[in-house]
Write a protein that holds these residues in place. Structure first.
Motif, PDB file in Angstrom:
ATOM      1  N   THR A 189      -6.315 -15.967  68.890  1.00  0.00           N
ATOM      2  CA  THR A 189      -5.684 -16.040  67.573  1.00  0.00           C
ATOM      3  C   THR A 189      -6.427 -17.025  66.693  1.00  0.00           C
ATOM      4  O   THR A 189      -6.701 -16.767  65.528  1.00  0.00           O
ATOM      5  N   ARG A 190      -6.758 -18.168  67.310  1.00  0.00           N
ATOM      6  CA  ARG A 190      -7.467 -19.183  66.525  1.00  0.00           C
ATOM      7  C   ARG A 190      -8.805 -18.644  66.049  1.00  0.00           C
ATOM      8  O   ARG A 190      -9.184 -18.795  64.884  1.00  0.00           O
ATOM      9  N   ASN A 212      -3.470  -9.799  64.817  1.00  0.00           N
ATOM     10  CA  ASN A 212      -2.629  -9.430  63.690  1.00  0.00           C
ATOM     11  C   ASN A 212      -2.524  -7.917  63.499  1.00  0.00           C
ATOM     12  O   ASN A 212      -2.383  -7.449  62.378  1.00  0.00           O
ATOM     13  N   ASN A 248     -11.881 -15.348  60.013  1.00  0.00           N
ATOM     14  CA  ASN A 248     -11.468 -14.556  58.863  1.00  0.00           C
ATOM     15  C   ASN A 248     -12.035 -15.152  57.578  1.00  0.00           C
ATOM     16  O   ASN A 248     -12.269 -14.446  56.606  1.00  0.00           O
ATOM     17  N   THR A 250      -8.256 -16.181  63.152  1.00  0.00           N
ATOM     18  CA  THR A 250      -7.855 -16.837  61.904  1.00  0.00           C
ATOM     19  C   THR A 250      -9.011 -17.580  61.276  1.00  0.00           C
ATOM     20  O   THR A 250      -9.234 -17.515  60.074  1.00  0.00           O
TER      21      THR A 250
END
Lengths: 247, 733
Positions: free
Chosen positions: B288-289, B352, B295, B292
């Motif tokens: 997830t990190r 996501n 991105n 993010t």
């Protein structure tokens, strides 16, 4: 030509004994009305050089005793009189003029029509015409017509495709005039890999191949809509190192 | 009211006789000058605002505006010079404090001065487009103090020094920082940017460049990302605490560039801790990190996606080409499902549910599933296994979920027509051996296939179900109509299969025992009585029989055997011993099947109904068989299976594939004709593309095969080549 018009041409030729060229001329002039075409034809001065009576005589000389056809023996005799080898390619040219349906057979109509088209009415004149007939092979368009004609002509009656043996023989005959370097490979390839009859499309496309693709295959396009047999041939050449293809 | 013409009264403005006092300006200015001094000295309380305002008012009124303005500038400059000296004199840490103090003083003073000179602001300054008093005060401050050579550099250095210290962990006076930057902002955004922000960003860039270089040599990817994230948060917080809000975006961009973008490849591809490692170990938090953070980086997500894709393709490829895996089809498919689940979870939890990642997952799966040309067969076997076990093992919902997931794998198959063939085979076996555990589940699966592929796909399959139902009715009808004759005959149950719906089976010879022949012929007569014009052929290789057997040792059992086995066993009612050759002659069963049948009767431990002499595995012509009088079993009903391969043997595999290839040829031709009929004329490449597109839901056509079909159609005069362009084809009506 549409089917209806083709029929008209046939009819015209049967009735008048004229050649296809003349028939087409007449029909076109009369806007494809048979009656008008006949008027047109009969009102034309005849090509006086060709005497129809003589042609009948010549035909009768060679035809079979019990049928209205010239068959193998008659052909053989004709060749003799013309002082020409039956295997000579000029016979093919002659057959083309005659629009002969089958090898070594001529109907009355075919024979007479052919002589008219060639423009001779005696064996002597015929013999004299032979060089110019041979020369017709040099003309690209005529060669193509003769080549494509050869397929139908050399076929066995009732067959759709041309037997391999006959095809190879025809190709060797035809391409001797044209000097295609890959001819030997092609014939060998067919015997080793294909061993089946040749379809019309393949026959026709081979001529295009010979004319457009160079012997090193440098301009051969894999996506070029060539028949698969020709694709396989190219593969065969590359596999065996007969050709170095640059990608 | 008219009429009288009087002399109108006029009211004249009252004109003061003002003596122009030559000293007026100086006196007035003196007043203001002193007042300003008091103001700067924090002594404003004793002043009368009203009087000062009036003074200024009069000065402007009497056209002394310009002079007043000039004097003001001069005067303020003087005061500011004083202030400057004081600030310059401040030592070390007191510099900023002194600056702040003086700034506050100046602001207060400026406000008052502005108020006093408000009339001038509104009249003289406005009409002459001069800088208003307050702004003037700021400009003078800026030029005299902030941009003074001694102060400008020092101010910046101190600010950057403090920030650096804070970055390395020290606590600094944020309040002071805030007021200082606020001051710069007040002086104008270009002052803030030129005098602080730009150098700040440059210095930050080098700071992070160095730090990132150190970290990347020392830390694993996951830890590095944690640090980067922490730094990003810190910087954002810093900005919110003591910088202008617009700086946030810019400093974030700097950190992202230095810490992430510049090291992107190295981080993502880091061995043992990079993206691949995170995927393998399901490290959701790290993933997830990474998602993010990257991105923010241009092409960040693209890189992650493509690394993920190639990883999935690689693991997938090794999965489908591993010979060990290929031995157990059900396990093979289960592993595929597990892989899919794993990545669905990862994309859901960490990425996501990003659509582009889902698409990447799908195309990777599509790629490697089709690397193994047995995938269609295996998937069908997996479904077969699940439908045989039915609802017993897992409850109905679970089974539904599993089947839905299998449909996802099905969608990836390029050769759906091959799957159809196998599914048909497996379904037939299930139905005929009574192994379809749950009718509902079978139907549900069919519905799924129909939704996916359309009616044609499943119509024959549905026909199979219908046949069985009809057969039940027919058998019942048979017994209802002829019950009296059949009291002594064996009871039969007939399944009538419509040819065409069921997979084609070779029809083998087999001599049935006379009792069976009798009743089956009666059935045939009954059936043909109601269905004139049809033909029935017994499929002896697919049936089964229950036989009651009494053995020499007295044990009685009911044996469930195949039809072939039944024929063999019944022979022993007449003879005690039979050789293979004799059995073969009597039954007329084909050799391969007969041998398998005898092997399962004589050589399977615990189920040896017959005894074989010699006991070898292979069967020779002279081997003899007799009933095993020592046969025992715990159960009354004993099932004797036939040694049959569930998975296809190699020659069978080849045959199925050949049949599928053959079936494809007419489909390709139909597609070509359809396309040419509507387009009339089309070039070679376009036909190839169109045909492939049309057939894509069923299989991927081989370009060479398409070409051959085109040529065949030319032969049969459905198409012709265009006379002018040999690459174009024309439709012949």
């Amino acid at each position: 030509l549409g089917r209806g018009n083709r029929d008209k041409v046939q009819q015209f030729m049967t009735i008048t004994g004229a050649s296809e060229k003349v028939a087409l001329q007449a029909l076109k002039a009369s806007d494809w009305h048979l009656e008008g075409a006949f008027d047109f034809f009969y009102s034309q001065p005849q090509i006086s050089a060709v005497n129809t009576r003589h042609l009948e005589d010549i035909f009768n000389r060679y035809k079979e005793p019990d049928s209205d056809m010239i068959m193998v023996e008659g052909v053989s005799q004709l060749c003799n009189d013309l002082q020409v080898d039956p295997q000579d390619i000029v016979m093919l040219v002659i057959s083309w003029h005659m629009k002969a349906a089958t090898m070594c057979e001529f109907t009355r109509q075919e024979f007479i029509g052919g002589l008219q088209s060639i423009g001779v009415d005696s064996i002597e004149k015929f013999r004299g015409k032979l060089p110019s007939l041979r020369a017709e092979l040099k003309d690209d368009n005529k060669f193509r017509e003769i080549y494509n004609f050869a397929f139908t002509w050399a076929r066995e009656k009732g067959q759709k495709s041309l037997s391999l043996e006959t095809a190879i023989g025809m190709w060797q005959l035809l391409f001797a005039e044209r000097n295609w370097p890959l001819l030997e490979h092609w014939c060998q390839f067919l015997q080793v890999r294909h061993n089946k009859a040749i379809s019309r499309d393949t026959w026709a496309q081979l001529l295009e191949f010979v004319k457009t693709i160079d012997p090193q295959l440098s301009n051969y396009d894999d996506e070029g809509a060539w028949p698969y047999l020709i694709d396989e041939f190219v593969e065969y050449l590359t596999e065996n190192g007969f050709v170095q293809r640059k990608k | 009211m008219n009429g009288q013409k009087k002399r109108g009264t006029r009211i004249e403005p009252f004109r003061h006789r003002i003596e122009t006092d030559p000293k007026f300006f100086d006196k007035s200015w003196r007043k203001l000058h002193d007042a300003i001094r008091e103001i700067y000295n924090h002594n404003a309380s004793g002043l009368s605002f009203e009087e000062l305002y009036r003074t200024a008012y009069n000065m402007v009124l009497l056209k002394f505006g310009p002079k007043l303005y000039e004097k003001l500038i001069e005067n303020m400059k003087e005061h500011l010079e004083e202030m400057r000296a004081s600030v310059e004199a401040a030592q070390g840490g007191l510099f900023l404090e002194e600056l702040e103090r003086k700034w506050n003083d100046h602001n207060k003073a400026l406000t008052m001065i502005r108020d006093i000179l408000m009339y001038m602001d509104r009249t003289y300054i406005l009409t002459n487009k001069k800088t208003p008093v307050f702004d003037l005060g700021l400009e003078l401050w800026r030029d005299t103090i902030v941009r003074s050579p001694m102060i400008q550099g020092r101010l910046l250095d101190i600010l950057l020094e403090l920030i650096h210290r804070e970055r390395t962990g020290e606590v600094i006076n944020r309040c002071l920082m805030r007021t200082t930057t606020k001051m710069l902002m007040t002086l104008g955004s270009s002052v803030y940017q030129d005098d602080f922000e730009r150098p700040f960003l440059e210095v930050s860039a080098s700071f992070y460049s160095v730090e990132s270089q150190q970290f990347i040599d020392r830390y694993a990817c996951g830890d590095y990302l944690k640090l980067a994230e922490r730094r990003l948060n810190e910087e954002s917080e810093r900005v919110s605490q003591y910088m202008d809000v617009k700086t946030n975006e810019k400093i974030t961009a700097v950190v992202v560039k230095e810490m992430l973008a510049n090291h992107m490849q190295r981080l993502i591809l880091m061995e043992n801790s990079g993206l691949v490692n995170m995927l393998v170990e399901d490290r959701y938090e790290d993933l997830t990190r990474m998602y993010t953070l990257f991105n923010h980086v241009p092409d960040g997500l693209t890189t992650i996606r493509s690394v993920m894709m190639s990883h999935i393709k690689d693991t997938g490829k090794s999965l489908v080409t591993d010979p060990e895996r290929l031995k157990d089809p059900v396990d093979f498919v289960q592993r595929l499902l597990n892989e899919k689940d794993k990545y669905d979870n990862i994309i859901n939890m960490s990425f996501n549910n990003d659509k582009s990642f889902l698409n990447a997952l799908n195309s990777s799966f599509e790629h490697f599933i089709n690397l193994n040309n047995r995938s269609p067969e295996f998937i069908s076997l997996f479904v077969d296994d699940k439908l045989r076990k039915g609802v017993k093992e897992a409850n109905e919902d679970d089974l539904e979920t599993v089947l839905d997931k299998v449909m996802m794998l099905f969608r990836y198959l390029q050769e759906k027509d091959l799957f159809e063939k196998y599914y048909k085979q497996h379904l037939a076996k299930r139905l005929l051996s009574g192994k379809a555990a749950s009718d509902d589940s079978e139907r549900s699966m069919l519905v799924k296939l129909k939704t996916e592929c359309g009616y044609q796909f499943t119509s024959k399959l549905e026909g199979m179900f219908t046949d069985l139902k009809t057969s039940q009715d027919t058998t019942q009808g048979f017994y209802a109509s002829t019950s009296s004759d059949l009291a002594d005959a064996p009871t039969i149950s007939v399944q009538i299969l419509t040819t065409g719906s069921w997979p084609t089976q070779p029809c083998n010879t087999c001599n049935l025992p006379p009792e069976i022949v009798a009743v089956s012929e009666k059935f045939r007569a009954y059936y043909l009585g109601t269905h004139n014009g049809r033909r029935l052929t017994w499929q002896t290789n697919m049936g089964s029989a229950d036989i009651k057997a009494t053995f020499g040792n007295g044990s009685k059992h009911e044996l469930n055997v195949s039809t072939y086995q039944m024929c063999v066993l019944m022979l022993f009612n007449a003879s005690d011993v039979l050789t293979y050759r004799e059995i073969e002659q009597s039954t007329a069963i084909p050799a391969a099947d007969l041998k398998r049948c005898l092997q399962s009767l004589a050589l399977v431990k615990g189920k040896q109904v017959l005894r074989k002499e010699p006991m070898s595995r292979d069967i020779a012509d002279d081997d003899s068989f007799c009933v095993n009088d020592k046969f025992t079993s715990k159960l009354f009903k004993v099932k004797i299976g036939t040694v049959v391969a569930q998975k296809e043997t190699d020659p069978e595999k080849l045959e199925t594939r050949q049949r599928v290839e053959e079936d494809r040829k007419p489909q390709i031709e139909a597609a070509i004709v359809r396309i040419m009929k509507s387009r009339r004329v089309l070039d070679h490449n376009s036909i190839m593309t169109e045909v492939t597109k049309q057939l894509q839901p069923r299989f991927l056509p081989n370009p060479v095969v398409i070409k051959k079909r085109i040529e065949s159609l030319i032969e049969r005069e459905f198409l012709e080549r265009d006379k002018a362009d040999r690459k174009m084809y024309r439709y012949l009506a």
